[in-house]
Write a protein that holds these residues in place. Structure first.
Motif, mmCIF file in Angstrom:
data_model
loop_
_atom_site.group_PDB
_atom_site.id
_atom_site.type_symbol
_atom_site.label_atom_id
_atom_site.label_comp_id
_atom_site.label_asym_id
_atom_site.label_seq_id
_atom_site.Cartn_x
_atom_site.Cartn_y
_atom_site.Cartn_z
ATOM 1 N N GLU A 58 0.834 -1.207 0.000
ATOM 2 C CA GLU A 58 0.000 0.000 0.000
ATOM 3 C C GLU A 58 0.871 1.260 0.000
ATOM 4 O O GLU A 58 0.563 2.227 -0.698
ATOM 5 C CB GLU A 58 -0.930 0.005 1.215
ATOM 6 C CG GLU A 58 -2.056 -1.001 1.134
ATOM 7 C CD GLU A 58 -3.054 -0.695 0.036
ATOM 8 O OE1 GLU A 58 -3.600 0.423 0.017
ATOM 9 O OE2 GLU A 58 -3.295 -1.587 -0.807
ATOM 10 N N GLY A 59 1.926 1.255 0.797
ATOM 11 C CA GLY A 59 2.808 2.411 0.874
ATOM 12 C C GLY A 59 3.525 2.690 -0.441
ATOM 13 O O GLY A 59 3.569 3.837 -0.894
ATOM 14 N N VAL A 60 4.062 1.649 -1.060
ATOM 15 C CA VAL A 60 4.766 1.822 -2.341
ATOM 16 C C VAL A 60 3.785 2.281 -3.415
ATOM 17 O O VAL A 60 4.105 3.150 -4.235
ATOM 18 C CB VAL A 60 5.500 0.524 -2.754
ATOM 19 C CG1 VAL A 60 6.040 0.631 -4.173
ATOM 20 C CG2 VAL A 60 6.627 0.213 -1.773
ATOM 21 N N GLU A 61 2.577 1.735 -3.383
ATOM 22 C CA GLU A 61 1.552 2.134 -4.352
ATOM 23 C C GLU A 61 1.180 3.608 -4.151
ATOM 24 O O GLU A 61 1.005 4.349 -5.121
ATOM 25 C CB GLU A 61 0.318 1.247 -4.186
ATOM 26 C CG GLU A 61 -0.702 1.395 -5.285
ATOM 27 C CD GLU A 61 -1.817 0.381 -5.150
ATOM 28 O OE1 GLU A 61 -2.980 0.810 -5.044
ATOM 29 O OE2 GLU A 61 -1.525 -0.829 -5.147
ATOM 30 N N LEU A 62 1.085 4.039 -2.906
ATOM 31 C CA LEU A 62 0.780 5.438 -2.602
ATOM 32 C C LEU A 62 1.881 6.350 -3.139
ATOM 33 O O LEU A 62 1.603 7.399 -3.732
ATOM 34 C CB LEU A 62 0.623 5.600 -1.086
ATOM 35 C CG LEU A 62 0.137 6.931 -0.552
ATOM 36 C CD1 LEU A 62 -1.270 7.260 -1.053
ATOM 37 C CD2 LEU A 62 0.135 6.899 0.978
ATOM 38 N N LEU A 63 3.131 5.960 -2.956
ATOM 39 C CA LEU A 63 4.266 6.724 -3.481
ATOM 40 C C LEU A 63 4.214 6.783 -5.000
ATOM 41 O O LEU A 63 4.283 7.864 -5.596
ATOM 42 C CB LEU A 63 5.581 6.091 -3.011
ATOM 43 C CG LEU A 63 6.869 6.626 -3.639
ATOM 44 C CD1 LEU A 63 7.063 8.106 -3.370
ATOM 45 C CD2 LEU A 63 8.070 5.817 -3.141
ATOM 46 N N ARG A 64 4.077 5.628 -5.636
ATOM 47 C CA ARG A 64 4.070 5.570 -7.100
ATOM 48 C C ARG A 64 2.903 6.373 -7.689
ATOM 49 O O ARG A 64 3.088 7.180 -8.599
ATOM 50 C CB ARG A 64 3.999 4.114 -7.576
ATOM 51 C CG ARG A 64 4.148 3.966 -9.088
ATOM 52 C CD ARG A 64 3.921 2.545 -9.563
ATOM 53 N NE ARG A 64 2.560 2.123 -9.296
ATOM 54 C CZ ARG A 64 2.211 1.124 -8.495
ATOM 55 N NH1 ARG A 64 3.129 0.400 -7.891
ATOM 56 N NH2 ARG A 64 0.943 0.814 -8.299
ATOM 57 N N ASP A 65 1.709 6.177 -7.132
ATOM 58 C CA ASP A 65 0.534 6.891 -7.646
ATOM 59 C C ASP A 65 0.662 8.397 -7.448
ATOM 60 O O ASP A 65 0.256 9.181 -8.314
ATOM 61 C CB ASP A 65 -0.744 6.379 -6.976
ATOM 62 C CG ASP A 65 -1.103 4.957 -7.385
ATOM 63 O OD1 ASP A 65 -0.493 4.425 -8.337
ATOM 64 O OD2 ASP A 65 -2.000 4.371 -6.744
ATOM 65 N N GLY A 66 1.243 8.798 -6.310
ATOM 66 C CA GLY A 66 1.437 10.223 -6.056
ATOM 67 C C GLY A 66 2.371 10.862 -7.068
ATOM 68 O O GLY A 66 2.125 11.973 -7.548
#
Length: 195
Positions: A58-66
């Motif tokens: 979830e954290g990596v996805e949040l970073l990538r999507d941001g």
């Protein structure tokens, strides 16, 4: 408005893993911090490992999507790479505990390391694409984009972690200037040193 149980579990898990580390954290600790029954956590996650990997994903996805949401097609590769550097620094400043978890625990069990690398690769592909574009447009030196993406991610991450674990004030702007200087002094063709 009450937080959903999942968001309570999510935040509690981040807090507990950040404070105690993966090996010392228990599902009892997380349940107590979230103020939910342990069975509630097991309803959503089969194990501590599964919960932990969910947090990282979830954290990596949040970073990538941001980052992806701010990259614009008309930006130059240099502007895109600057944005990536700034956003990763800002992300780690905003999600300090996640940064600590991600980087401190990434050297855990071999199976966990493999999962971490898969998740982080999805973000590093974004960096690779920008580096490839910069090479194609002759804005960057010819380099191995995979090496650059992992090096850039690692350089920023370890610099951020060093500040966070040292309990120093997190000055994202100062860190950005240092990382920007290190990144582009070696990539930009203009003003290049004769090596």
């Amino acid at each position: 408005m009450r937080k959903s149980k999942m968001s309570l579990i999510f935040q509690a898990a981040i807090d507990v893993f950040s404070e105690k580390g993966f090996d010392k954290a228990t599902m009892d600790d997380i349940a107590a911090r979230a103020n939910v029954a342990k069975g509630t956590i097991y309803y959503h996650f089969k194990s501590k490992e599964e919960l932990f990997l969910f947090l990282v994903e979830e954290g990596v996805e949040l970073l990538r999507d941001g980052v992806e949401s701010k990259l614009l097609p008309d930006m130059t590769p240099t502007e895109k790479l600057e944005l990536i550097v700034r956003e990763q620094i800002n992300f780690f400043g905003q999600y300090r505990d996640f940064c600590v978890i991600l980087l401190r625990e990434s050297w855990g069990a071999e199976e966990r390391q493999l999962e971490f690398r898969k998740m982080i690769r999805s973000y590093m592909y974004l960096i690779e694409a920008v580096v490839q574009e910069g090479i194609a447009k002759e804005e960057f030196h010819f380099v191995n984009p995979e090496n650059v993406s992992s090096g850039l991610f690692g350089m920023i991450s370890i610099a951020a972690l060093h500040i966070l674990l040292g309990h120093k004030p997190y000055d994202g702007d100062a860190l950005f200037q240092d990382m920007r200087r290190m990144t582009f002094s070696g990539l930009l063709k203009q003003g290049e040193d004769k090596l």
